[in-house]
Structure formats: C-alpha cells, structure tokens
Design a protein around this motif. Structure first.
Motif, short mmCIF file in Angstrom:
data_model
loop_
_atom_site.label_atom_id
_atom_site.label_comp_id
_atom_site.label_asym_id
_atom_site.label_seq_id
_atom_site.Cartn_x
_atom_site.Cartn_y
_atom_site.Cartn_z
N ARG A 165 0.82 -1.23 0.00
CA ARG A 165 0.00 0.00 0.00
C ARG A 165 0.85 1.27 0.00
N PRO A 166 1.90 1.41 0.82
CA PRO A 166 2.71 2.63 0.78
C PRO A 166 3.34 2.88 -0.58
N ALA A 167 3.85 1.83 -1.23
CA ALA A 167 4.46 2.01 -2.56
C ALA A 167 3.41 2.48 -3.56
N LEU A 168 2.22 1.89 -3.49
CA LEU A 168 1.14 2.30 -4.40
C LEU A 168 0.80 3.77 -4.22
N MET A 169 0.63 4.21 -2.99
CA MET A 169 0.21 5.59 -2.75
C MET A 169 1.31 6.58 -3.15
N ASP A 170 2.57 6.19 -2.95
CA ASP A 170 3.67 7.06 -3.40
C ASP A 170 3.60 7.29 -4.91
N CYS A 171 3.37 6.22 -5.64
CA CYS A 171 3.30 6.34 -7.11
C CYS A 171 2.11 7.17 -7.54
N LEU A 172 0.96 6.92 -6.93
CA LEU A 172 -0.25 7.64 -7.32
C LEU A 172 -0.14 9.14 -7.02
N ARG A 173 0.50 9.47 -5.92
CA ARG A 173 0.62 10.88 -5.54
C ARG A 173 1.67 11.63 -6.34
N HIS A 174 2.47 10.91 -7.11
CA HIS A 174 3.53 11.56 -7.88
C HIS A 174 3.31 11.44 -9.38
N PRO A 192 8.46 8.19 -6.92
CA PRO A 192 9.39 9.25 -6.53
C PRO A 192 10.79 8.74 -6.24
N ARG A 193 10.91 7.46 -5.99
CA ARG A 193 12.21 6.81 -5.80
C ARG A 193 12.15 5.46 -6.49
N PRO A 194 13.28 4.89 -6.86
CA PRO A 194 13.25 3.58 -7.52
C PRO A 194 12.55 2.53 -6.66
N LEU A 195 11.60 1.84 -7.23
CA LEU A 195 10.89 0.80 -6.50
C LEU A 195 11.77 -0.43 -6.33
N ARG A 196 11.74 -0.98 -5.14
CA ARG A 196 12.47 -2.22 -4.87
C ARG A 196 11.61 -3.38 -5.37
N PHE A 197 12.10 -4.12 -6.33
CA PHE A 197 11.25 -5.12 -6.98
C PHE A 197 11.90 -6.49 -6.99
N VAL A 198 11.05 -7.50 -7.13
CA VAL A 198 11.46 -8.88 -7.34
C VAL A 198 10.59 -9.41 -8.48
N GLU A 199 11.22 -10.14 -9.40
CA GLU A 199 10.47 -10.76 -10.50
C GLU A 199 10.42 -12.27 -10.28
N LEU A 200 9.21 -12.82 -10.33
CA LEU A 200 9.01 -14.26 -10.18
C LEU A 200 8.50 -14.82 -11.50
N PRO A 201 8.97 -16.00 -11.89
CA PRO A 201 8.59 -16.54 -13.19
C PRO A 201 7.17 -17.10 -13.22
N TYR A 202 6.50 -16.93 -14.35
CA TYR A 202 5.24 -17.61 -14.61
C TYR A 202 5.09 -17.77 -16.12
N THR A 203 4.26 -18.68 -16.53
CA THR A 203 4.02 -18.91 -17.96
C THR A 203 2.65 -18.37 -18.34
#
Length: 360
Positions: A165-174, A192-203
């Motif tokens: 939720r905090p990451a979502l609101m930061d993006c929406l407000r900017h 507003p800052r680089p999002l910390r992300f992880v990518e998981l595989p799916y088909t």
C-alpha cells in the motif's frame, strides 16, 4: 480487513468469473483475501455475474464503471477502493496464473520489497502460445520503456503484479498517468524513488473466454504514456496529440483545396470553405478516436460534439489570423507573426474543445 486485495479489470468476461474466483480461492487458502472485479459496464453482463458470486461469497466485490474505459484507470480505481496492505493486479481472462499469488505475498511480507512482478522473461517463465509477431511487438515495447523506467525490468509489459500500500500511494501521488494498458510502466515511471522489486517466473496461459482488452489503438496509447512520462510535466500530452493531429489536418486541408480548386475548377472561396470543413471533420474524428478516446463521444453526442468542435475552431481561426495580422502590422517578422497566430489558435482550440466538446 483483508490482508490482500486482488484487483481484476474486466470487459466482456462473464464466462471467466466463476473460474477466476475458484482458482484464487484455491491458491490463497489460509490467506485473508478479497477479489475486486472492476468492470467497464460489459454488455455481456459481467458485472451481474460478479454480483451473483458476491451474494454467495462476501470476499467477492464488484466495482462497475459506466461511461469510462481503460485498463490502467480501472486498476487504479480498484486499488484505491481497497483497504488491504497488499494489492495485486491480474487479468480476468485466466492468462495469469493465480498459483503465483502466495509466493508474491510471502516475498512482500518478508520486507525490503515494494513490488513483486510476474515475469515471462526470467528463468522458468514463458510466453505460452504468443505468435512471433506479438513477441516482436512486446520486445520493441520493452525497449521503448527504457526511456522512462527507473529499473531494469525483464518484463515491464507484465500486467500481473503485487505491491504494498505505501508504494502504491507514493506512485499515485507523484503523477501516475492512467493512460492505456501498461499500468506497470506507469507505476515505475511515476515512483518518486526507484521501486524495490522482485520478479518471479510464470508462464502466460491461453485465454479461456472473453475478448482481448487490446485493440488497434494500443500502440497510440502506449506512445501517449511514454510521451506523458517524458514531457508531461512541461506540456500536457493531450495538447501534443491534439497539435500533431492538427498538423495532419493541414495536409488534408491542402489536399482537398488543391483537388477542388485545381482539379474540379471550383471557386477558390468555395473550395477553401469545403477544405476547411473537411479538415475540421478529419481533426474531430481523429481526436475523438485517439486524443480523447477515454471521453469518446458516440451516437447522437458524436454529432453535437462535431458542432461544438467546429464552432470552437472557427473562433480559433479568427484568433490565429488576428494575432498574426496584429504582429505583422507592428513590424514583426512575417514567419514569427504566422507562428504566433498558429500557437494562439492551437491553444484556444485545445482549451475550449477540452472543456466543451470532450468535457469529463
């Protein structure tokens, strides 16, 4: 309050609703979840089907939008309608596998991550039965996204992800644009800052029912999104699109004028009037279809919109000529005078038609 809200944008996917609910329920056993379908008033009764499911399962919710279209904006409205600390987005056509949701949630629970993305392009992932043409388009779109992204994503075109939720609101407000279909690119470019992300595989799985949300204008929407992220803080992206279409309209005007005056032998004034009306109609149709496709006028409103567009642009034409003549009379270089008139006319036409022709 649920721990996780899964937002599913839908259009004409009534046949998928029961299967989506069943797969999410199976995948998220032991998790306090809710499933929020955001439906753009599907004519096949998707919203009614969701409400039928909701009568039997209070974890299922329906947010029906009338008079609005767009996957990105539907996702945003759905995420904002949730109170859960974690929010996921997935398609309603069963091409995204809900079995990945628990791993996404566990990753976010562990901390240190803002968003988890289901990726088709990391080890273990796959694009399913994508045609070679669609794979090529996806690769090109991924390369173009590098101009605005603040992260090295393997699959920025993915529509399957979960975030806090905090990451979502930061993006929406900017400054999230909510243009088109690629909401993930929008979020990363707006953060507003680089999002910390992880990518998981799916088909990527085959569509089970319903119709693709992508149409022939998806390329335009994507380019509009990229333009908005690049220059939107300086110039409204709709104004750029409006002006570009106006430039094409000049070409249409000259072509019709030449055909009528030189080819058919019409009187110059009559040929000029005809060319002006045709060019205005051309500009109106393209702007209605592209620049303001989220406010597109249909049916009878299409014709009343054309009338208001012609009236507004007629005033803009007078302003164009008046400003140019005024500056030229005061010894301003003729080209600068002409360009000043064009700019004033374009701003007038854009501002007035935005309010009166394509008002929200």
């Amino acid at each position: 309050m649920p721990e996780l809200t899964v937002v599913v944008p839908t259009f004409n996917e009534a046949g998928n609703i029961a299967a989506v609910v069943a797969e999410v329920e199976q995948a998220l056993a032991g998790v306090d979840w809710e499933l929020l379908f955001v439906d753009d008033d599907s004519p096949d009764g998707t919203a009614d089907r969701v409400r039928e499911m909701a009568q039997r399962d209070r974890r299922v919710r329906c947010l029906q939008r009338i008079g609005r279209r767009g996957l990105a904006s539907a996702c945003i409205e759905g995420m904002l309608a949730s109170s859960a600390p974690y929010v996921a987005v997935m398609d309603g056509d069963l091409q995204h596998d809900p079995a990945l949701l628990p791993a996404m949630l566990d990753t976010l629970r562990g901390g240190g991550t803002d968003i988890v993305i289901g990726s088709r392009h990391v080890a273990g992932g796959g694009v399913g039965d994508f045609s070679s043409q669609r794979q090529g388009i996806s690769r090109l779109a991924t390369r173009l996204s590098r101009a605005v992204l603040k992260a090295d994503l393997s699959d920025p075109m993915s529509g399957f992800f979960m975030l806090t939720r905090p990451a979502l609101m930061d993006c929406l407000r900017h400054g999230v644009s909510a243009i088109g279909y690629k909401i993930l690119v929008d979020l990363f470019a707006s953060a507003p800052r680089p999002l910390r992300f992880v990518e998981l595989p799916y088909t990527f799985r085959a569509r089970q029912a319903g119709h693709s949300k992508l149409d022939s204008k998806v390329v335009w929407d994507y380019l509009m999104l990229l333009a908005d992220k690049l220059v939107g803080r300086f110039v409204p992206v709709r104004f750029l699109a409006f002006s570009a279409i106006g430039g094409l309209g000049v070409g249409v005007h000259l072509a019709v004028l030449g055909l009528a005056f030189r080819g058919l032998g019409m009187d110059f004034v009559a040929a000029q009037a005809l060319a002006t009306l045709v060019a205005m109609g051309f500009n109106y149709v393209l702007n209605n279809s592209l620049t303001y496709r989220d406010r597109r006028r249909r049916g009878w409103r299409f014709f009343t919109g054309w009338l208001s567009f012609v009236l507004a642009c007629s005033v803009g034409a007078f302003a164009n000529v008046g400003i140019a003549a005024y500056l030229f009379d005061r010894q301003t270089f003729w080209l600068l005078s002409a360009l000043s008139g064009v700019l004033v006319g374009a701003v007038w036409n854009y501002a007035v038609t935005s309010v009166y022709t394509w008002r929200k």
